[in-house]
Design a protein around this motif. Structure first.
Motif, PDB file in Angstrom:
ATOM      1  N   PHE A   1       0.949  -1.142  -0.042  1.00  0.00           N
ATOM      2  CA  PHE A   1       0.073  -0.174  -0.039  1.00  0.00           C
ATOM      3  C   PHE A   1       0.830   1.170   0.043  1.00  0.00           C
ATOM      4  N   PRO A   2       0.278   2.235  -0.608  1.00  0.00           N
ATOM      5  CA  PRO A   2       1.403   3.383  -0.899  1.00  0.00           C
ATOM      6  C   PRO A   2       1.206   4.421   0.121  1.00  0.00           C
ATOM      7  N   VAL A   3       0.406   4.330   1.162  1.00  0.00           N
ATOM      8  CA  VAL A   3       0.134   5.265   2.300  1.00  0.00           C
ATOM      9  C   VAL A   3      -0.012   4.579   3.665  1.00  0.00           C
ATOM     10  N   PHE A   4       0.491   5.087   4.636  1.00  0.00           N
ATOM     11  CA  PHE A   4       0.260   4.427   6.084  1.00  0.00           C
ATOM     12  C   PHE A   4      -0.858   5.043   6.726  1.00  0.00           C
ATOM     13  N   ALA A   5      -1.514   4.159   7.754  1.00  0.00           N
ATOM     14  CA  ALA A   5      -2.633   4.412   8.408  1.00  0.00           C
ATOM     15  C   ALA A   5      -2.471   5.376   9.392  1.00  0.00           C
ATOM     16  N   GLY A   6      -2.356   6.880   8.987  1.00  0.00           N
ATOM     17  CA  GLY A   6      -2.167   7.727  10.196  1.00  0.00           C
ATOM     18  C   GLY A   6      -0.990   8.423  10.232  1.00  0.00           C
ATOM     19  N   LYS A   7      -0.804   9.779  10.530  1.00  0.00           N
ATOM     20  CA  LYS A   7       0.121  10.602  10.407  1.00  0.00           C
ATOM     21  C   LYS A   7       1.210  10.282  11.569  1.00  0.00           C
ATOM     22  N   ASN A   8       0.784   9.604  12.930  1.00  0.00           N
ATOM     23  CA  ASN A   8       1.561   9.216  13.617  1.00  0.00           C
ATOM     24  C   ASN A   8       1.104   8.171  14.586  1.00  0.00           C
ATOM     25  N   PRO A   9       1.997   7.581  15.596  1.00  0.00           N
ATOM     26  CA  PRO A   9       1.767   6.333  16.033  1.00  0.00           C
ATOM     27  C   PRO A   9       0.291   6.726  17.117  1.00  0.00           C
ATOM     28  N   GLU A  10       0.056   7.798  17.575  1.00  0.00           N
ATOM     29  CA  GLU A  10      -0.982   8.015  18.546  1.00  0.00           C
ATOM     30  C   GLU A  10      -2.390   7.892  17.579  1.00  0.00           C
ATOM     31  N   ILE A  11      -2.551   8.228  16.211  1.00  0.00           N
ATOM     32  CA  ILE A  11      -3.416   8.133  15.552  1.00  0.00           C
ATOM     33  C   ILE A  11      -3.709   6.679  15.039  1.00  0.00           C
TER      34      ILE A  11
ATOM     35  N   LEU B   1      -6.056   9.014   8.236  1.00  0.00           N
ATOM     36  CA  LEU B   1      -6.219   7.789   7.854  1.00  0.00           C
ATOM     37  C   LEU B   1      -7.225   7.649   6.517  1.00  0.00           C
ATOM     38  N   GLN B   2      -7.623   8.301   6.208  1.00  0.00           N
ATOM     39  CA  GLN B   2      -8.746   8.105   5.110  1.00  0.00           C
ATOM     40  C   GLN B   2      -8.144   7.572   3.743  1.00  0.00           C
ATOM     41  N   ALA B   3      -6.921   7.815   3.406  1.00  0.00           N
ATOM     42  CA  ALA B   3      -6.438   7.412   2.065  1.00  0.00           C
ATOM     43  C   ALA B   3      -5.957   5.754   2.151  1.00  0.00           C
ATOM     44  N   HIS B   4      -5.588   5.590   3.230  1.00  0.00           N
ATOM     45  CA  HIS B   4      -5.250   3.961   3.545  1.00  0.00           C
ATOM     46  C   HIS B   4      -6.621   3.216   3.724  1.00  0.00           C
ATOM     47  N   VAL B   5      -7.479   3.784   4.321  1.00  0.00           N
ATOM     48  CA  VAL B   5      -8.576   3.049   4.517  1.00  0.00           C
ATOM     49  C   VAL B   5      -9.331   3.051   3.021  1.00  0.00           C
ATOM     50  N   MET B   6      -9.263   3.834   2.005  1.00  0.00           N
ATOM     51  CA  MET B   6     -10.004   3.980   0.897  1.00  0.00           C
ATOM     52  C   MET B   6      -9.062   2.644   0.109  1.00  0.00           C
ATOM     53  N   TRP B   7      -7.533   2.876   0.293  1.00  0.00           N
ATOM     54  CA  TRP B   7      -6.871   1.848  -0.517  1.00  0.00           C
ATOM     55  C   TRP B   7      -7.417   0.257  -0.145  1.00  0.00           C
ATOM     56  N   ASN B   8      -7.598   0.223   1.190  1.00  0.00           N
ATOM     57  CA  ASN B   8      -7.831  -1.108   1.683  1.00  0.00           C
ATOM     58  C   ASN B   8      -9.204  -1.728   1.154  1.00  0.00           C
ATOM     59  N   GLN B   9     -10.171  -0.802   1.048  1.00  0.00           N
ATOM     60  CA  GLN B   9     -11.359  -1.192   0.520  1.00  0.00           C
ATOM     61  C   GLN B   9     -11.373  -1.472  -0.858  1.00  0.00           C
ATOM     62  N   ASN B  10     -10.532  -1.024  -1.814  1.00  0.00           N
ATOM     63  CA  ASN B  10     -10.256  -1.457  -3.159  1.00  0.00           C
ATOM     64  C   ASN B  10      -9.352  -2.357  -3.387  1.00  0.00           C
ATOM     65  N   ALA B  11      -8.628  -2.982  -2.380  1.00  0.00           N
ATOM     66  CA  ALA B  11      -7.612  -3.787  -2.537  1.00  0.00           C
ATOM     67  C   ALA B  11      -8.018  -5.139  -3.058  1.00  0.00           C
ATOM     68  N   LYS B  12      -7.048  -5.734  -3.939  1.00  0.00           N
ATOM     69  CA  LYS B  12      -7.471  -7.264  -4.347  1.00  0.00           C
ATOM     70  C   LYS B  12      -6.366  -8.242  -4.026  1.00  0.00           C
ATOM     71  N   THR B  13      -6.450  -9.416  -4.225  1.00  0.00           N
ATOM     72  CA  THR B  13      -5.552 -10.419  -3.831  1.00  0.00           C
ATOM     73  C   THR B  13      -4.522 -10.470  -4.759  1.00  0.00           C
TER      74      THR B  13
END
Length: 331
Positions: free
Chosen positions: A128-138, A169-181
């Protein structure tokens, strides 16, 4: 909440209403430590003694790195010593050593290149090209919303509310929703996510992020194709590809500009940034357990290279060390 959202979010770190507002406040009040994340992974994925806390299921491989010297990395030992040996590990997202290979979502890669003086240079990435959150707290706050209640059920509405209140978080969640195997590890592109620097002897600094492009192209499976696949196919597919053709990856560096964030792995840089090749890794063998006790910490780099102040990148070293210690002590 889908299982692949949980595994993608966990492995993003190693390889992202009133209840949500409360969770957000708590996440931001407490400074998250590495052990907090390791414990969270165990709560979500279960305890599996002797295995990695994330990316537990993996495939070892070995090969060679041939550098591609260029003006942006002049003098780098990594690119000045000719062909070098490489130890690799490909992996499936999740904390279980029996993670579902047919599930869409996270695939990971760890790679260590060994220089003649014994120095190691590590590349650790995910598909995936983006992480889930900008810092460890989020990131930790997001994971906490996935925990089941006393009845063993999680609340997707709580998670989505938290995501809405935390845009990183939103870009990562969006990637995940469209991810394939992924069809194969050999047909997967991997992203380093974080920003690094290289300083030349004249003091000039190169700001960059890297990704690894497969020579065989990126290929994923549609649902109908996945249904016909065996439960485990990644190791056999990779081995067959090694027999039939050349499996290689090109390590590319995107060159950043001043406006490009070097501390937020949830933000992608513009696609028009210039890219240069650092070199090509050709895989020679796969299988075995040679990489089982390797710690693929992305902060382990050769001379001239330094990590950015990205808080997620900084957290990786202590988190990897804790996980590594637990694994060696069969915890």
């Amino acid at each position: 909440m889908k299982y692949n959202l949980i595994t993608s979010s966990i492995t993003a770190f190693f390889i992202m209403a009133g209840a949500a507002a409360t969770s957000n406040a708590l996440a931001n009040e407490k400074e998250i430590q590495a052990n907090d994340l390791v414990e969270m992974f165990e709560k979500l994925g279960g305890k599996h003694p002797g295995y990695r806390k994330a990316h537990a299921k993996g495939l070892c491989a070995s090969g060679t790195f041939v550098p591609a010297p260029n003006k942006h990395f002049t003098g780098a030992a990594l690119l000045s010593n000719g062909e070098l040996p490489v130890s690799m590990r490909f992996s499936v997202g999740g904390a279980s050593p029996s993670s579902d290979e047919k599930a869409p979502g996270t695939r990971g890669m760890g790679m260590q290149i060994k220089l003649p003086n014994g120095t190691l240079h590590t590349f650790t990435g995910n598909n995936f090209p983006v992480f889930a959150g900008k810092n460890p707290e989020i990131f930790h706050g997001f994971l906490s919303t996935l925990l089941p209640d006393e009845n063993g059920k999680s609340d997707p509405a709580k998670t989505m509310a938290f995501v809405q209140q935390n845009p990183s978080l939103q870009a990562h969640v969006m990637w995940n929703q469209n991810a394939k195997t992924a069809a194969s590890f050999a047909n997967t592109e991997f992203f380093g996510l974080h920003t690094f620097y290289f300083e030349q002897s004249n003091g000039q600094k190169t700001k960059f992020r890297w990704n690894i492009e497969p020579s065989l192209g990126v290929k994923t499976l549609e649902k109908a194709e996945v249904a016909n696949m065996p439960t485990e196919f990644l190791a056999d597919t990779f081995a067959q590809q090694l027999k039939d053709e050349t499996v290689s990856f090109t390590i590319m560096a995107s060159l950043g500009e001043a406006i490009d964030s070097d501390i937020d792995p949830s933000q992608q840089w513009p696609t028009e940034r210039p890219k240069v090749a650092l070199g090509t890794v050709t895989v020679n063998t796969s299988g075995g357990d040679a990489c089982n006790n390797t710690n693929f910490d992305p902060n382990i780099m050769s001379a001239g290279f330094t990590p950015s102040a990205d808080p997620v990148l900084r957290m990786r070293s202590p988190a990897y060390a804790i996980s590594f210690g637990k694994r060696l002590s069969n915890q």
